[in-house]
Scaffold this motif. Structure first.
Motif, PDB file in Angstrom:
ATOM      1  N   MET A   1       0.787  -1.103  -0.146  1.00  0.00           N
ATOM      2  CA  MET A   1       0.152  -0.019  -0.060  1.00  0.00           C
ATOM      3  C   MET A   1       0.911   1.305   0.261  1.00  0.00           C
ATOM      4  O   MET A   1       1.843   1.215   0.751  1.00  0.00           O
ATOM      5  CB  MET A   1      -0.961   0.024   1.183  1.00  0.00           C
ATOM      6  CG  MET A   1      -1.613   1.484   1.377  1.00  0.00           C
ATOM      7  SD  MET A   1      -2.560   1.189   3.046  1.00  0.00           S
ATOM      8  CE  MET A   1      -2.888   3.068   3.227  1.00  0.00           C
ATOM      9  N   GLU A   2       0.667   2.202  -1.053  1.00  0.00           N
ATOM     10  CA  GLU A   2       1.341   3.398  -1.015  1.00  0.00           C
ATOM     11  C   GLU A   2       0.672   4.402   0.000  1.00  0.00           C
ATOM     12  O   GLU A   2      -0.566   4.375  -0.016  1.00  0.00           O
ATOM     13  CB  GLU A   2       1.207   3.970  -2.473  1.00  0.00           C
ATOM     14  CG  GLU A   2       2.084   5.347  -2.521  1.00  0.00           C
ATOM     15  CD  GLU A   2       1.837   6.171  -3.842  1.00  0.00           C
ATOM     16  OE1 GLU A   2       2.233   7.236  -3.963  1.00  0.00           O
ATOM     17  OE2 GLU A   2       1.182   5.311  -4.655  1.00  0.00           O
ATOM     18  N   PHE A   3       1.291   4.884   0.824  1.00  0.00           N
ATOM     19  CA  PHE A   3       0.771   5.721   2.022  1.00  0.00           C
ATOM     20  C   PHE A   3       1.378   7.156   1.998  1.00  0.00           C
ATOM     21  O   PHE A   3       2.364   7.285   2.161  1.00  0.00           O
ATOM     22  CB  PHE A   3       0.647   5.355   3.294  1.00  0.00           C
ATOM     23  CG  PHE A   3       0.218   5.980   4.391  1.00  0.00           C
ATOM     24  CD1 PHE A   3      -1.237   6.282   4.103  1.00  0.00           C
ATOM     25  CD2 PHE A   3       0.778   6.039   5.572  1.00  0.00           C
ATOM     26  CE1 PHE A   3      -1.856   7.086   5.461  1.00  0.00           C
ATOM     27  CE2 PHE A   3       0.109   6.644   6.644  1.00  0.00           C
ATOM     28  CZ  PHE A   3      -1.234   7.485   6.360  1.00  0.00           C
ATOM     29  N   ARG A   4       0.647   8.093   1.546  1.00  0.00           N
ATOM     30  CA  ARG A   4       1.324   9.662   1.634  1.00  0.00           C
ATOM     31  C   ARG A   4       0.497  10.432   2.463  1.00  0.00           C
ATOM     32  O   ARG A   4      -0.361  11.260   2.109  1.00  0.00           O
ATOM     33  CB  ARG A   4       1.417  10.073   0.332  1.00  0.00           C
ATOM     34  CG  ARG A   4       2.591   9.383  -0.825  1.00  0.00           C
ATOM     35  CD  ARG A   4       2.567  10.043  -2.076  1.00  0.00           C
ATOM     36  NE  ARG A   4       1.639   9.898  -2.802  1.00  0.00           N
ATOM     37  CZ  ARG A   4       1.175  10.563  -4.018  1.00  0.00           C
ATOM     38  NH1 ARG A   4       2.181  11.604  -4.236  1.00  0.00           N
ATOM     39  NH2 ARG A   4       0.459  10.348  -4.858  1.00  0.00           N
ATOM     40  N   PRO A   5       0.816  10.465   3.893  1.00  0.00           N
ATOM     41  CA  PRO A   5       0.259  11.628   4.613  1.00  0.00           C
ATOM     42  C   PRO A   5       0.898  12.826   4.489  1.00  0.00           C
ATOM     43  O   PRO A   5       1.856  12.845   3.970  1.00  0.00           O
ATOM     44  CB  PRO A   5       0.319  10.807   6.098  1.00  0.00           C
ATOM     45  CG  PRO A   5       1.759   9.999   5.782  1.00  0.00           C
ATOM     46  CD  PRO A   5       1.738   9.502   4.632  1.00  0.00           C
ATOM     47  N   ILE A   6       0.281  13.773   5.085  1.00  0.00           N
ATOM     48  CA  ILE A   6       0.715  14.954   5.261  1.00  0.00           C
ATOM     49  C   ILE A   6       1.592  15.305   6.603  1.00  0.00           C
ATOM     50  O   ILE A   6       0.926  14.909   7.800  1.00  0.00           O
ATOM     51  CB  ILE A   6      -0.249  16.192   5.088  1.00  0.00           C
ATOM     52  CG1 ILE A   6      -0.906  16.241   3.630  1.00  0.00           C
ATOM     53  CG2 ILE A   6       0.195  17.719   5.586  1.00  0.00           C
ATOM     54  CD1 ILE A   6      -2.242  17.406   3.679  1.00  0.00           C
ATOM     55  N   GLU A   7       2.707  15.608   6.659  1.00  0.00           N
ATOM     56  CA  GLU A   7       3.757  15.649   7.413  1.00  0.00           C
ATOM     57  C   GLU A   7       3.043  16.964   8.633  1.00  0.00           C
ATOM     58  O   GLU A   7       3.022  17.851   8.160  1.00  0.00           O
ATOM     59  CB  GLU A   7       5.068  15.881   7.454  1.00  0.00           C
ATOM     60  CG  GLU A   7       5.577  14.667   6.920  1.00  0.00           C
ATOM     61  CD  GLU A   7       5.662  13.450   7.615  1.00  0.00           C
ATOM     62  OE1 GLU A   7       5.845  13.541   8.768  1.00  0.00           O
ATOM     63  OE2 GLU A   7       5.488  12.380   7.275  1.00  0.00           O
ATOM     64  N   ARG A   8       2.859  16.770   9.889  1.00  0.00           N
ATOM     65  CA  ARG A   8       2.208  17.664  10.597  1.00  0.00           C
ATOM     66  C   ARG A   8       3.018  17.659  12.185  1.00  0.00           C
ATOM     67  O   ARG A   8       3.486  16.650  12.450  1.00  0.00           O
ATOM     68  CB  ARG A   8       0.691  17.697  11.020  1.00  0.00           C
ATOM     69  CG  ARG A   8      -0.181  17.905   9.763  1.00  0.00           C
ATOM     70  CD  ARG A   8      -1.679  17.880  10.000  1.00  0.00           C
ATOM     71  NE  ARG A   8      -2.506  18.313   9.030  1.00  0.00           N
ATOM     72  CZ  ARG A   8      -2.974  17.526   8.165  1.00  0.00           C
ATOM     73  NH1 ARG A   8      -2.734  16.315   8.203  1.00  0.00           N
ATOM     74  NH2 ARG A   8      -3.590  17.911   6.940  1.00  0.00           N
ATOM     75  N   THR A   9       2.777  18.891  12.664  1.00  0.00           N
ATOM     76  CA  THR A   9       3.602  18.912  14.097  1.00  0.00           C
ATOM     77  C   THR A   9       2.671  18.120  15.051  1.00  0.00           C
ATOM     78  O   THR A   9       1.439  17.988  14.760  1.00  0.00           O
ATOM     79  CB  THR A   9       3.953  20.225  14.414  1.00  0.00           C
ATOM     80  OG1 THR A   9       2.572  20.805  14.568  1.00  0.00           O
ATOM     81  CG2 THR A   9       5.005  21.026  13.600  1.00  0.00           C
ATOM     82  N   HIS A  10       3.328  17.682  16.302  1.00  0.00           N
ATOM     83  CA  HIS A  10       2.479  16.906  17.351  1.00  0.00           C
ATOM     84  C   HIS A  10       1.232  17.720  17.644  1.00  0.00           C
ATOM     85  O   HIS A  10       0.362  17.122  18.261  1.00  0.00           O
ATOM     86  CB  HIS A  10       3.378  16.492  18.341  1.00  0.00           C
ATOM     87  CG  HIS A  10       3.778  17.552  19.290  1.00  0.00           C
ATOM     88  ND1 HIS A  10       4.746  18.373  18.987  1.00  0.00           N
ATOM     89  CD2 HIS A  10       3.454  17.729  20.331  1.00  0.00           C
ATOM     90  CE1 HIS A  10       4.948  19.122  19.982  1.00  0.00           C
ATOM     91  NE2 HIS A  10       3.997  18.949  20.914  1.00  0.00           N
ATOM     92  N   ASP A  11       1.703  19.131  17.800  1.00  0.00           N
ATOM     93  CA  ASP A  11       0.446  19.973  18.283  1.00  0.00           C
ATOM     94  C   ASP A  11      -0.667  20.440  17.406  1.00  0.00           C
ATOM     95  O   ASP A  11      -1.380  21.298  17.856  1.00  0.00           O
ATOM     96  CB  ASP A  11       1.041  21.009  19.190  1.00  0.00           C
ATOM     97  CG  ASP A  11       1.872  21.970  18.141  1.00  0.00           C
ATOM     98  OD1 ASP A  11       2.313  21.368  17.145  1.00  0.00           O
ATOM     99  OD2 ASP A  11       2.194  22.912  18.924  1.00  0.00           O
ATOM    100  N   ALA A  12      -0.542  20.092  16.107  1.00  0.00           N
ATOM    101  CA  ALA A  12      -1.503  20.515  15.075  1.00  0.00           C
ATOM    102  C   ALA A  12      -2.766  20.053  15.229  1.00  0.00           C
ATOM    103  O   ALA A  12      -3.052  18.897  16.118  1.00  0.00           O
ATOM    104  CB  ALA A  12      -0.793  19.830  13.800  1.00  0.00           C
TER     105      ALA A  12
END
Length: 328
Positions: free
Chosen positions: A1-12
């Motif tokens: 499975m190709e998985f492309r999440p958006i990188e976010r900070t832990h407090d986003a």
């Protein structure tokens, strides 16, 4: 499975889900044999996490995942459930909205509501309208007026969000909204004094607000960012409407689309009124419009704070001060 999440900070505010959780959600929705080829997070929304998921022969679908319940403001409580309940009332624009393929509100898999929808054809409104010369934009806003008018023509039995809480009068619904908004601002560490003053003014002007006796369906978030356009049309053509989660019953004049259409008079937006119809011009309508403006200013203040746009928050206090001066 190709998985492309958006990188976010832990407090986003928006927190992603894992590839394993997406597989589990797809399995529950479409069966254990479903093949999840890819999941790509889309970044054009600011509330739910949205993914384009390819499940093989069934083609791409949209997965929307709501924020954790503890992260939701009172004025944005369980918006996904609200949208799910509003679908039958959006029948006048049914061909334009995505179809729900599966919904899971048990919170058993990830502790969050989620649903799968069909993927709308076309390109996002902000991208699509830029492909046309400005004189043609009048066609776009004329269609927006037609869509808004068809939604506002739907009659309800009570005031408030589609899923509730419901109110017998329009003033009660607005006062409840401002009360919740003030509490949300308190929780966010923002001064809510002016919002409480608006709530007190709504008590004072309840008779004026309650001249609105027939609840109408409001979209709550209809504008360019939440429509899709036909990329091959000779003139700007809206062919999809999405993010229908802020629906409620109330006065059409209080809807977001009315606020946005009237924001820049003397521009292409004036074409909106050609298809929608004229606005009321009574003294009572003018008084009610101040409460509606306060509603939008307060909601924008809260959203800007959530998105970390601290520099834009002070402006809302100046704007609300102007509204209160007029109410006084």
């Amino acid at each position: 499975m190709e998985f492309r999440p958006i990188e976010r900070t832990h407090d986003a505010f928006q927190q992603p889900v894992t590839a394993e959780q997406i597989r589990a959600m797809c399995s529950r929705a479409f069966g254990s044999r479903v093949e999840v080829i890819s999941a790509v997070e889309l970044g054009n929304g600011m509330y739910n996490n949205t993914y384009r998921v390819d499940i093989g022969g069934n083609g791409p679908v949209i997965l929307r995942v709501a924020p954790e319940p503890a992260r939701q403001y009172r004025i944005e409580r369980e918006l996904m459930r609200n949208e799910h309940s509003s679908v039958p009332f959006l029948a006048p624009i049914a061909p334009m909205i995505p179809r729900t393929l599966a919904a899971d509100f048990t919170r058993e898999i990830i502790g969050r509501d989620y649903l799968f929808q069909t993927m709308l054809d076309g390109i996002p409104g902000p991208e699509g309208i830029g492909n046309y010369p400005r004189p043609q934009w009048t066609s776009f806003f004329r269609q927006m007026g037609e869509i808004a008018a068809s939604i506002h023509a739907v009659r309800g039995e009570h005031f408030g969000p589609v899923t509730g809480p419901w109110f017998d009068t329009w003033s009660e619904a607005l006062i409840a909204h401002f009360t919740d908004l003030a509490a949300d601002l308190d929780d966010s560490g923002l001064d809510a004094t002016d919002v409480r003053e608006v709530a007190a003014a709504a008590h004072k002007y309840a008779a004026v607000l309650d001249e609105v006796t027939e609840p109408r369906l409001l979209h709550g978030d209809l504008w360019t960012v939440n429509v899709m356009m036909d990329p091959d049309a000779a003139e700007p053509t809206i062919n999809g409407v999405f993010d229908n989660d802020r629906t409620s019953w109330g006065d059409p004049e209080s809807d977001w689309v009315i606020f946005m259409a009237g924001k820049k008079p003397g521009t292409e937006r004036d074409a909106f009124w050609e298809s929608y119809g004229p606005r009321p011009s009574t003294a009572s309508a003018a008084q009610r419009s101040l409460f509606y403006l306060a509603k939008h200013i307060g909601a924008l203040r809260l959203e800007r704070h959530r998105l970390g746009n601290a520099e834009a928050v002070p402006e809302s206090y100046e704007q609300m001060r102007d509204v209160l001066d007029q109410l006084r």
